[in-house]
Design a protein around this motif. Structure first.
Motif, PDB file in Angstrom:
ATOM      1  N   PHE A 108      -9.693  -2.045 -11.585  1.00 10.12           N
ATOM      2  CA  PHE A 108     -10.253  -0.767 -12.027  1.00 10.12           C
ATOM      3  C   PHE A 108     -11.049  -0.951 -13.323  1.00 10.12           C
ATOM      4  O   PHE A 108     -12.152  -0.412 -13.470  1.00 10.12           O
ATOM      5  CB  PHE A 108      -9.115   0.231 -12.245  1.00 10.12           C
ATOM      6  N   LYS A 109     -10.506  -1.716 -14.235  1.00 10.69           N
ATOM      7  CA  LYS A 109     -11.195  -1.988 -15.501  1.00 10.69           C
ATOM      8  C   LYS A 109     -12.518  -2.712 -15.244  1.00 10.69           C
ATOM      9  O   LYS A 109     -13.550  -2.401 -15.870  1.00 10.69           O
ATOM     10  CB  LYS A 109     -10.295  -2.822 -16.411  1.00 10.69           C
ATOM     11  N   LEU A 163     -10.045  -2.464  -5.158  1.00 12.73           N
ATOM     12  CA  LEU A 163     -10.760  -3.696  -4.878  1.00 12.73           C
ATOM     13  C   LEU A 163     -11.960  -3.840  -5.805  1.00 12.73           C
ATOM     14  O   LEU A 163     -12.697  -2.877  -6.014  1.00 12.73           O
ATOM     15  CB  LEU A 163     -11.249  -3.695  -3.426  1.00 12.73           C
ATOM     16  N   PRO A 164     -12.146  -5.015  -6.380  1.00  8.63           N
ATOM     17  CA  PRO A 164     -13.349  -5.233  -7.185  1.00  8.63           C
ATOM     18  C   PRO A 164     -14.593  -4.925  -6.373  1.00  8.63           C
ATOM     19  O   PRO A 164     -14.703  -5.315  -5.206  1.00  8.63           O
ATOM     20  CB  PRO A 164     -13.260  -6.724  -7.542  1.00  8.63           C
ATOM     21  N   LEU A 165     -15.514  -4.201  -6.950  1.00  2.40           N
ATOM     22  CA  LEU A 165     -16.776  -3.764  -6.345  1.00  2.40           C
ATOM     23  C   LEU A 165     -16.618  -2.637  -5.331  1.00  2.40           C
ATOM     24  O   LEU A 165     -17.511  -1.809  -5.184  1.00  2.40           O
ATOM     25  CB  LEU A 165     -17.517  -4.923  -5.667  1.00  2.40           C
ATOM     26  N   LEU A 166     -15.496  -2.568  -4.615  1.00  6.72           N
ATOM     27  CA  LEU A 166     -15.352  -1.603  -3.525  1.00  6.72           C
ATOM     28  C   LEU A 166     -14.546  -0.380  -3.906  1.00  6.72           C
ATOM     29  O   LEU A 166     -14.566   0.619  -3.188  1.00  6.72           O
ATOM     30  CB  LEU A 166     -14.727  -2.285  -2.303  1.00  6.72           C
ATOM     31  N   GLY A 167     -13.802  -0.426  -5.004  1.00  7.89           N
ATOM     32  CA  GLY A 167     -13.102   0.757  -5.464  1.00  7.89           C
ATOM     33  C   GLY A 167     -11.755   0.994  -4.807  1.00  7.89           C
ATOM     34  O   GLY A 167     -11.167   0.094  -4.200  1.00  7.89           O
ATOM     35  N   MET A 220      -5.571   9.076 -12.985  1.00  8.76           N
ATOM     36  CA  MET A 220      -6.343  10.199 -12.477  1.00  8.76           C
ATOM     37  C   MET A 220      -7.085   9.816 -11.211  1.00  8.76           C
ATOM     38  O   MET A 220      -7.107  10.565 -10.220  1.00  8.76           O
ATOM     39  CB  MET A 220      -7.329  10.677 -13.538  1.00  8.76           C
ATOM     40  N   MET A 221      -7.720   8.644 -11.213  1.00  6.77           N
ATOM     41  CA  MET A 221      -8.420   8.161 -10.031  1.00  6.77           C
ATOM     42  C   MET A 221      -7.459   8.018  -8.859  1.00  6.77           C
ATOM     43  O   MET A 221      -7.741   8.464  -7.734  1.00  6.77           O
ATOM     44  CB  MET A 221      -9.080   6.812 -10.336  1.00  6.77           C
TER      45      MET A 221
END
Length: 283
Positions: free
Chosen positions: A78-79, A184-188, A250-251
């Motif tokens: 996420f970061k 997931l990195p790039l995919l959210g 929150m996400m």
């Protein structure tokens, strides 16, 4: 050498559209959370509560947080995604919003939605909802013709309201648990079930399959425009994350609430999120 051909205008366009897709992809994962009440009341998004079962679709209130066994990895991903959005995709998205009139952005969003209708119809059928599939198919045919290739939502004007359906929702319709939450990195954000569903949707997308033998730039441009539209639509949500006590929580809450509501609707349940705008079409 063949690599030199990449300097041609067409090749440069392909690389540019691919780059936009890759860089804007994180926004696509959160675009569907925009109508969640947590977005409109972000102050509660950072609160913690007694964990629930991590593998169930959960009816989370604004202060609830699910068990998150992969939270350490998820927070790092996420970061990374937030940093990428701050310095790359965010400026691209806001630049697009600044130079493109709202009316034009609405037309772009309409085209993007229209191209997704065939996949929605397939999932409607898979969920045992032939009436919803009929409405979706009718919308696609009307908007692709009278609506100018989807530029205008004529279907809605004649009473054919749109809705969303995907294979993750279809799996949930038949009782598949959501599985663990993962970023997931790039995919959210996604879950084990919804991630698998996203892969199936991508591999079986009728529009992508129908155009696979044609100009190979279409899929890349479509993906780039879709991601760019998603980033523009997500701008308010991503700004709200900056004000949250715990943006990650929150996400997670917004995503899981939205997905649980979509599965509930596919099962014929009552819509819980009062501001969720996707139309319900009963089977």
């Amino acid at each position: 050498m063949m690599l030199c051909s990449s300097s041609s205008p067409r090749r440069r366009a392909l690389w540019l559209s691919t780059a936009i897709l890759a860089l804007c992809a994180p926004a696509a994962g959160v675009a569907q959370t925009l109508d969640d009440p947590a977005v409109r009341a972000p102050s509660a998004g950072g609160q913690r509560a007694t964990p629930a079962n991590a593998d169930d679709d959960q009816d989370l209130d604004a202060s609830a947080a699910p068990a998150d066994p992969w939270e350490g990895f998820n927070r790092q991903a996420f970061k990374f995604n937030r940093g990428l959005d701050r310095y790359v995709t965010g400026p691209i998205g806001r630049g697009y919003m600044k130079i493109t009139p709202k009316a034009v952005r609405h037309r772009v969003a309409s085209v993007v939605t229209n191209l997704g209708e065939p996949g929605t119809a397939i999932n409607d059928l898979a969920q045992g909802r032939p009436r919803a599939a009929g409405v979706t198919t009718s919308r696609f045919l009307i908007n692709s013709t009278v609506g100018g290739l989807g530029l205008f939502d004529v279907g809605a004007k004649v009473g054919l309201e749109g809705h969303e359906a995907d294979f993750g929702q279809t799996l949930g319709r038949y009782g598949a648990k959501s599985g663990r939450y993962v970023v997931l990195p790039l995919l959210g954000p996604t879950t084990v079930r919804d991630g698998a569903g996203r892969l199936v949707d991508t591999m079986t997308d009728p529009v992508a399959l129908a155009t696979a033998g044609g100009a190979n730039s279409f899929g890349m441009i479509r993906g780039g425009v879709t991601a760019l539209d998603a980033r523009a639509n997500s701008d308010g949500f991503l700004r709200a994350l900056d004000e949250a006590a715990d943006p990650y929580a929150m996400m997670r809450s917004a995503y899981l609430q939205n997905r649980a509501d979509m599965v509930r609707q596919a099962r014929g349940g009552v819509q819980v999120l009062p501001d969720f705008d996707a139309a319900r079409i009963e089977p």
